[in-house]
Scaffold this motif. Structure first.
Motif, PDB file in Angstrom:
ATOM      1  N   UNK A  47      39.380  38.728  40.202  1.00 32.88           N
ATOM      2  CA  UNK A  47      39.512  40.044  40.277  1.00 32.88           C
ATOM      3  C   UNK A  47      41.068  40.450  40.345  1.00 32.88           C
TER       4      UNK A  47
ATOM      5  N   UNK B  56      43.436  37.800  39.755  1.00 29.91           N
ATOM      6  CA  UNK B  56      43.916  37.046  38.637  1.00 29.91           C
ATOM      7  C   UNK B  56      44.657  37.932  38.011  1.00 29.91           C
ATOM      8  N   UNK B  57      44.773  38.705  37.939  1.00 28.85           N
ATOM      9  CA  UNK B  57      45.072  39.932  36.539  1.00 28.85           C
ATOM     10  C   UNK B  57      46.744  39.931  37.312  1.00 28.85           C
ATOM     11  N   UNK B  58      47.076  40.038  38.039  1.00 23.56           N
ATOM     12  CA  UNK B  58      48.175  40.911  38.974  1.00 23.56           C
ATOM     13  C   UNK B  58      48.595  38.791  39.269  1.00 23.56           C
TER      14      UNK B  58
ATOM     15  N   UNK C  54      53.443  39.413  36.081  1.00 27.39           N
ATOM     16  CA  UNK C  54      53.998  39.147  35.076  1.00 27.39           C
ATOM     17  C   UNK C  54      53.615  40.447  34.404  1.00 27.39           C
ATOM     18  N   UNK C  55      53.177  41.440  34.843  1.00 25.74           N
ATOM     19  CA  UNK C  55      53.607  43.388  34.919  1.00 25.74           C
ATOM     20  C   UNK C  55      52.820  43.417  36.076  1.00 25.74           C
ATOM     21  N   UNK C  56      52.936  44.948  36.056  1.00 28.33           N
ATOM     22  CA  UNK C  56      52.975  46.198  36.892  1.00 28.33           C
ATOM     23  C   UNK C  56      54.107  45.446  38.054  1.00 28.33           C
TER      24      UNK C  56
ATOM     25  N   UNK D  24      53.758  37.917  42.548  1.00 26.34           N
ATOM     26  CA  UNK D  24      52.576  37.269  43.924  1.00 26.34           C
ATOM     27  C   UNK D  24      52.469  37.938  45.022  1.00 26.34           C
TER      28      UNK D  24
END
Lengths: 461, 440
Positions: free
Chosen positions: A310, A312-314, A317-319, A323
């Motif tokens: 869950x 992994x989307x962070x 690249x976005x937001x 990391x």
């Protein structure tokens, strides 16, 4: 009327209806209270100072009533951080279903409450925006992950709050903060728009001043959501209709295993509560359940595995945040989950955990053939002092030991305050019911609450 | 040395459902302005959840059934975890150990059966474009339903592979579930190739990615057979790796070795309940399968007495097959004559009506009017009598031509040479030699 912020939903609603005060006054009262006590409590990540009531229809069940939302629920146009620096600038373009339903019911969202970052923890100490304090003693933890939500209710900064529980994150902080916390059956309330922690367990629910308020909110939130394929198709019950029902003849199961390692003070308060329930006509029956510690291992593996996927989307690249902004706890969980799902380990960990999960589910099914509901302490201890979670990677799991088995089984549970320790910290017990037995556990919890005065005690702030 | 090629194939077919696999966005992304077909779900925003597209699942089952697969009553989605900028969630929703369809086959013209291991459902990724030093992401394609069809390593030549692919393409088109247009990326091909000397399967496998045409897949396989033969002849073992096809140089190039192979950490997708079918639901899907190319081919030979090569041509697409049958149906002319006429005259079925074909074929035996002078007169009459059709044609409606040809046919009781009439008509209309355009 003074201290409007102290009102329950029920009373606030009556007052608004009678025009004893306006919703603007009610909202202002809460915002003023927040201004006054936040420096001590720090329950909020974001406060909406400009909040106003837009709802016109006077028949809406929550019209003009201020509510706080845990900061892992997406709120359109309002920053949603999950208390992690990774999302510190994230402004969602959409509302979580829970938020949309509350807004449609006329509720006014006046702030987003603090949590352990990504809801990982039981203390709010893993939040990137500071630790929330327990209103009963600000040197103590509020619990978590919905610590900000529970504290906001306990400190009367808000009329009611929305939290989310994966395993304990509603009941545990509600217990430590001396308020009511309801975790519905998994799939009863939509997860759409809740920043995912462990998807197979996450359950949104209310944290309130009274059981009745919890029922009022569940009435609004429960139901199938076309945006969440895991919501249950069963139509919701009327959660208010049985609140006043007598509990004569009700069979309450009490598992000894849930009293192992519980402090004397907690045990004594819960036993007092059981005596009262017996006096109200219930039958107390000793039952056997699997030791809660088995659930810890199962929960740890399943939850870490799902977390690793869950989050992994962070990927940076976005937001707008890389990391590196992940805290220690999130990194630990990602690594553990990644390991547990790796080729060669899947069978040994994830698959085995799923099998034990089935065994735990069946254990409860068996128990509910003998009894109607189960009552146990919510926490082994009262609120621990600040710093207790530091250097203790399994802190959350230990604090949540008594709520994890029912979470893994997807069952509904509610925390009800049942007194205080000598040190003045709240103690609570939990009522666990079979799948979709929300009406029943609310009934039992309400009957206990209206026959005791604990809810009238307020922390001195 | 002589080696036997061992070739298996993975094919991705994009479905032409209206909406995407797990959200309501339009799945028709080709040529659309970037990032206009997106929502929280296909962008993988925090908190967004997938809801499965029922039609896509049914179509996947339909493909499986058409490929002679078994369709278990229980199936589920899994997460395939890997990082790539075009994958917004950091995982792809796919199927791992319990796909929708298993154990099917396609029979080639030489009678050989190519076994199909599995047919499963998944979602497409976004699309990356690299411009100079910048990389751009378009999420319009993210979440478009994809069906993956995996064969056993049963092919022994590129010829077999290409025949299989053409059959597969034909089947999904007959089913009406995909346009299977290679140029638009509706069908993507990944052969894996190795060579064996004995009866045992080789200990390595070379996968070739990024192939977007049947011609290139043939070339890539030929290239790999040659490359691997050379390595084996040297006494070495080719590396287990993933290679990419470079269609400018006509070679494959190494992309990823075994050591860099992904561990996808599959686990059941917790956001989606498992799929449970009843026998009735499956047979319901089976009943919706139209006549497939092989069946149609056999029937055309039997019912219309066509020879095989005629039948092959007339069943190549559903459209031409339907056209042929529509022309045969009135029963005015012999089906074989119709078949020959359509095939020999290379009739464009989008331009020539079946009535015209019937008339032409019938006319052959009773004297066609082919005289240009006579036809020209008739055409001019038709133009004068149909000003609306003329105006329509002028405004760009090509179909209006049909009306005028129809008028000519009517005047001659179907005996005009339609092709010649068309030519004359087009010439006249384009010159503007008709009343509506006279300078007054």
């Amino acid at each position: 009327m003074n201290n409007l912020y102290e009102l329950t939903i029920k009373k606030a609603r009556d007052g608004l209806k009678n025009k004893s005060f306006s919703s603007a006054e009610l909202i202002k009262s809460c915002l003023d209270r927040i201004k006054a006590v936040e420096p001590k409590i720090h329950a909020f990540v974001t406060v909406c100072d400009e909040a106003i009531n837009y709802a016109k229809d006077e028949n809406l069940p929550l019209r003009g009533i201020p509510i706080s939302i845990k900061d892992n629920f997406c709120t359109v146009g309002l920053r949603t951080t999950a208390s992690s620096n990774v999302l510190k600038d994230f402004i969602p373009p959409y509302d979580a279903t829970v938020v949309a339903k509350l807004k449609a019911a006329g509720a006014v969202i006046i702030g987003k409450t603090n949590l352990d970052a990504w809801a990982h923890g039981s203390s709010t100490e893993t939040s990137d925006f500071g630790t929330t304090r327990n209103p009963w003693n600000i040197e103590h933890l509020p619990g978590g992950s919905s610590g900000g939500a529970a504290a906001s209710v306990a400190a009367d900064e808000i009329i009611a709050a929305i939290g989310s529980e994966t395993a304990g994150s509603i009941r545990q902080p509600a217990d430590w903060c001396g308020v009511v916390g309801l975790k519905p059956t998994y799939g009863r309330v939509s997860r759409y728009g809740v920043v995912a922690m462990a998807s197979s367990l996450d359950s949104p629910g209310p944290i309130t001043k009274t059981v009745e308020d919890a029922a009022i909110i569940l009435q609004i939130l429960a139901g199938k959501d076309s945006l969440d394929a895991t919501t249950l198709p069963n139509s919701p019950q009327d959660y208010l209709k049985d609140l006043d029902k007598k509990i004569t003849g009700l069979k309450i199961g009490v598992p000894d295993e849930y009293f192992d390692g519980v402090t004397e003070q907690v045990r004594a308060r819960v036993e007092d509560a059981l005596k009262l329930l017996e006096k109200l006509g219930a039958k107390i029956i000793k039952i056997k359940l699997f030791k809660p510690e088995y659930a810890i291992a199962v929960y740890t593996i399943l939850q870490r595995a799902e977390v690793s996927s869950n989050l992994a989307r962070y990927d940076g690249i976005r937001y707008g945040s890389t990391r590196e902004n992940f805290g220690e706890e999130a990194k630990r969980r990602i690594m553990l989950g990644t390991y547990a799902l790796s080729a060669g380990y899947w069978d040994q960990y994830y698959n085995k955990a799923q099998k034990v999960r089935t065994v735990i589910v069946e254990d409860f099914i068996r128990a509910f053939k003998e009894v109607d509901i189960i009552i146990a302490p919510t926490n082994p201890t009262t609120a621990l002092p600040l710093g207790a979670s530091k250097d203790n990677p399994m802190f959350g799991e230990m604090a949540d030991a008594l709520v994890e088995p029912s979470s893994i089984a997807g069952l509904p549970g509610i925390n009800v305050p049942c007194g205080f320790s000598k040190e003045g910290l709240p103690v609570g017990f939990q009522v666990i019911g079979p799948q979709l037995a929300e009406t029943l556990i609310l009934n039992v919890a309400h009957q206990y609450q209206i026959n005791t005065d604990w809810r009238k005690e307020k922390p001195k702030l | 040395m002589n080696y036997t090629p061992v070739i298996g194939l993975e094919v991705h077919v994009e479905l032409k459902t209206k909406s995407k696999m797990f959200c309501g966005c339009s799945a028709d992304y080709f040529g659309k302005e970037p990032n206009t077909h997106t929502c929280p779900v296909c962008l993988g925003l925090p908190g967004a959840l997938p809801v499965p597209n029922k039609k896509a699942i049914e179509w996947c089952v339909m493909i499986g059934l058409a490929l002679n697969c078994t369709t278990p009553l229980f199936s589920k989605f899994d997460r395939k975890n890997y990082f790539y900028p075009d994958l917004p969630k950091g995982y792809q929703i796919s199927q791992y150990d319990q796909p929708l369809c298993i154990n099917g086959f396609i029979t080639l013209s030489n009678g050989k059966k190519i076994r199909i291991r599995r047919v499963h459902m998944e979602e497409d990724t976004g699309k990356l474009t690299h411009v100079g030093n910048e990389s751009l992401i378009d999420f319009n394609r993210s979440g478009v339903p994809l069906v993956e069809i995996v064969t056993e390593p049963d092919f022994e030549s590129s010829i077999e592979v290409v025949e299989y692919l053409k059959k597969l393409q034909q089947i999904v088109r007959f089913l009406g579930v995909s346009n299977a247009d290679m140029e638009k990326g509706d069908m993507r091909l990944e052969p894996n190739i190795s060579l064996k000397m004995t009866n045992e399967l080789p200990k390595y496998k070379v996968e070739v990615k990024n192939i977007n045409s049947f011609r290139f897949v043939g070339k890539a396989i030929e290239y790999e057979i040659k490359r691997q033969t050379e390595i084996l002849d040297r006494g070495d073992m080719p590396e287990q790796e993933t290679r990419g096809w470079n269609d400018e140089k006509n070679i494959t190039v190494s992309q990823r070795s075994k050591e860099e192979a992904h561990d996808y950490r599959y686990f059941p997708e917790p956001d989606l309940p498992p799929i449970r079918f009843t026998e009735d639901q499956i047979s319901d899907i089976r009943n919706r399968i139209p006549e497939l190319p092989d069946e149609k081919l056999a029937r055309f030979q039997k019912e219309y007495q066509l020879n095989k090569s005629q039948a092959v041509i007339l069943t190549e697409t559903k459209e031409i097959a339907d056209y042929f049958e529509k022309t045969v149906k009135p029963g005015k002319v012999d089906p074989i004559q119709i078949a020959n006429y359509i095939i020999n005259k290379k009739i464009d079925i989008n331009k020539v009506s079946s009535e015209e074909v019937i008339a032409q074929v019938a006319g052959k035996t009773s004297g066609i009017i082919a005289d240009e002078g006579e036809l020209g007169k008739l055409v001019k009459e038709a133009i004068d009598e149909n000003p609306k059709a003329v105006a329509d044609f002028k405004s760009g409606k090509e179909n209006a031509l049909q009306v005028l040809i129809g008028a000519v046919m009517k005047k001659t009781a179907g005996k005009a040479d339609a092709e010649k009439a068309r030519k004359i008509l087009t010439k006249l209309l384009k010159r503007g030699l008709f009343p509506a355009f006279k300078v007054r």
